[in-house]
Enzyme design. Structure first.
Site, PDB file in Angstrom:
ATOM      1  N   ASP A 152      18.892  91.750  -8.074  1.00 17.90           N
ATOM      2  CA  ASP A 152      19.326  90.355  -7.915  1.00 17.90           C
ATOM      3  C   ASP A 152      18.536  89.403  -8.792  1.00 17.90           C
ATOM      4  OD1 ASP A 152      17.091  90.827  -6.272  1.00 17.90           O
ATOM      5  OD2 ASP A 152      17.682  89.311  -4.803  1.00 17.90           O
ATOM      6  N   SER A 154      14.506  89.908   7.666  1.00 18.13           N
ATOM      7  CA  SER A 154      14.249  88.985   8.773  1.00 18.13           C
ATOM      8  C   SER A 154      13.877  87.607   8.247  1.00 18.13           C
ATOM      9  CB  SER A 154      13.132  89.541   9.664  1.00 18.13           C
ATOM     10  OG  SER A 154      11.948  89.769   8.916  1.00 18.13           O
ATOM     11  N   SER A 155      13.297  87.540   7.037  1.00 20.12           N
ATOM     12  CA  SER A 155      12.910  86.238   6.484  1.00 20.12           C
ATOM     13  C   SER A 155      14.140  85.396   6.150  1.00 20.12           C
ATOM     14  CB  SER A 155      12.038  86.429   5.233  1.00 20.12           C
ATOM     15  OG  SER A 155      12.727  87.172   4.244  1.00 20.12           O
ATOM     16  N   ASP A 169      19.477  88.149  -0.393  1.00 18.11           N
ATOM     17  CA  ASP A 169      19.338  88.093   1.063  1.00 18.11           C
ATOM     18  C   ASP A 169      20.011  86.870   1.668  1.00 18.11           C
ATOM     19  OD1 ASP A 169      17.887  90.387   0.732  1.00 18.11           O
ATOM     20  OD2 ASP A 169      15.935  89.406   0.935  1.00 18.11           O
TER      21      ASP A 169
END
Length: 457
Positions: free
Chosen positions: A91, A179-180, A225
């Protein structure tokens, strides 16, 4: 100041009433946590009806009192975690990824606060943070997320109202399921609704949250993400083309701007809004760079297994890998590894040549995985998972012994393919199990879920 010392300092500040005359936060525990009943149950045979009713009133009283602290919930939002099928460390190189949002994630609930402060209660770890809503100072660790979101919203023209935030999640931290980003998405959606704003463009929100990750948390991640969490679609993976999403060379996000001089949130009550059409921009147009791919597994199962090694991207070798990719671009005379040709790895010194080879081959694995999913060729998808892991281990060098042991265990249990997920250096392993093969007892089944969204308060 250590993390424990910071927690003690915040608790002491709350007890002393610093920051105004508003209601005091709960001392050292979540405001929604249940309390034990007041008084013993006694012997049911001897207790009269009146005594039983008195006990019930005593039990209910603390809950009613706590519900009123800080006022009612003004907004609540859920941010899902994500699993990346294929396309790791591509990414931030303008490449291709194939993630999907999952049903586990993080929920943030906001309540009004009259004293100009943002109070954050992390229920899962029993920790607290307090900072000024109009001027968040930088902090380390988990405290950097809420501070960064508040500051970046203000810099983008969305100063937020003071709030009491409670944070709870169902994602293991540091397990490679983002999770962030789930926390960031839940925070930004809850704070926008709490402050009375309609929802901005979701791609702009993803870019804002990427700035939080880069400049406040210190992890130089790309857009994978946050985009997966904001645009997730049930039953689908998302083929992301980061170059198309960013309109060209992604580069490093600009430094965080100074927050606005005051909370000054727009007047009016927050009106929760649904996330709108999936994969659509402000005018209902498809978002360039996001393509849904049906993830029809039939009787096959995708699972994750925790390697037992936590990872923190900002403290791992993740940023080093990104620096190596930037150096490779300099030597090749290109702005992004998306422009590298197939001969580029041979023109570079090691380990840069290995890093570039991984990125080029991983982009191709994303293309092949999309073809396999559309053809229903799940054995081929398993082979691509294996090839991706081998590349992450041997070329990108982000695996660790515990991850290798977990991969070997899953393959021995009958997985058709397995690979590490996330930034590496620990975390979880993703495995694809065919019909008739039973995943181990510690496996967590993962299926594609919906996007980050406002939820019932």
């Amino acid at each position: 100041m250590t993390d424990g010392a910071a927690t003690r300092g915040v608790t002491a500040a709350a007890r002393s009433g610093r920051g105004g005359g508003g209601p005091r936060p709960a001392r050292g525990r979540p405001e929604d946590a249940a309390e034990p009943a007041a008084g013993p149950d006694g012997d049911a045979d001897r207790a009269s009806g009146g005594a039983r009713r008195a006990r019930m009133r005593r039990r209910a009283a603390p809950v009613a009192t706590r519900a009123g602290r800080g006022g009612p919930v003004s907004a609540a939002a859920f941010g899902p975690g994500r699993v990346n099928l294929v396309g790791e460390h591509t990414d931030y190189n303008d490449g291709l990824c194939l993630p999907f949002a999952i049903e586990r994630g993080v929920t943030v609930r906001a309540r009004p606060a009259p004293d100009g402060l943002i109070r954050v209660h992390a229920l899962d770890i029993g920790a607290h943070d307090v900072f000024a809503a109009d001027a968040p100072a930088r902090a380390d660790g988990w405290r950097s997320f809420a501070r960064g979101v508040v500051a970046e919203l203000a810099a983008a023209g969305y100063p937020v109202r003071p709030a009491r935030l409670s944070v709870a999640g169902t994602l293991p931290r540091g397990a490679g399921m983002s999770s962030s980003a789930a926390l960031e998405v839940a925070l930004v959606l809850a704070l926008l609704a709490h402050s009375g704003y309609g929802e901005p463009d979701r791609l702009e929100l993803a870019q804002l949250l990427s700035r939080v990750e880069n400049t406040w948390v210190g992890a130089r991640t790309g857009l994978l993400d946050q985009t997966a969490s904001l645009f997730g679609r049930p039953g689908h993976a998302l083929r992301l083309d980061i170059r198309a999403l960013t309109g060209g060379d992604q580069g490093a996000p600009p430094p965080a701007a100074e927050p606005a001089a005051g909370p000054g949130a727009r007047a009016g009550r927050a009106v929760p809004r649904p996330p709108g059409r999936w994969l659509s921009g402000p005018a209902g147009r498809p978002v360039p760079g996001i393509e849904p791919v049906r993830l029809d597994l039939g009787r096959w199962r995708l699972v994750t297994v925790d390697s037992g090694v936590r990872h923190a991207i900002a403290a791992s070798g993740y940023n080093t890998r990104r620096e190596e990719c930037a150096r490779a671009c300099e030597l090749l005379g290109i702005s992004s590894l998306r422009d590298a040709d197939e001969d580029a790895p041979g023109r570079l010194p090691e380990p840069l040549g290995r890093r570039v080879r991984h990125v080029l081959e991983e982009n191709e694995r994303v293309r092949r995985a999309v073809v396999a999913l559309r053809a229903g060729d799940l054995p081929e998808l398993g082979r691509l998972l294996d090839a991706s892991h081998a590349s992450l281990r041997d070329l990108y060098e982000v695996s660790v012994p515990a991850v290798e042991e977990t991969v070997a265990r899953l393959v021995a249990d009958g997985a058709a393919g397995a690979r590490l997920v996330g930034g590496g250096f620990g975390g979880s392993v993703l495995a694809l199990f065919p019909p008739g093969k039973r995943p181990p007892a510690d496996a967590l089944r993962v299926v594609p879920g919906g996007p980050g969204r406002l939820v019932r308060r």
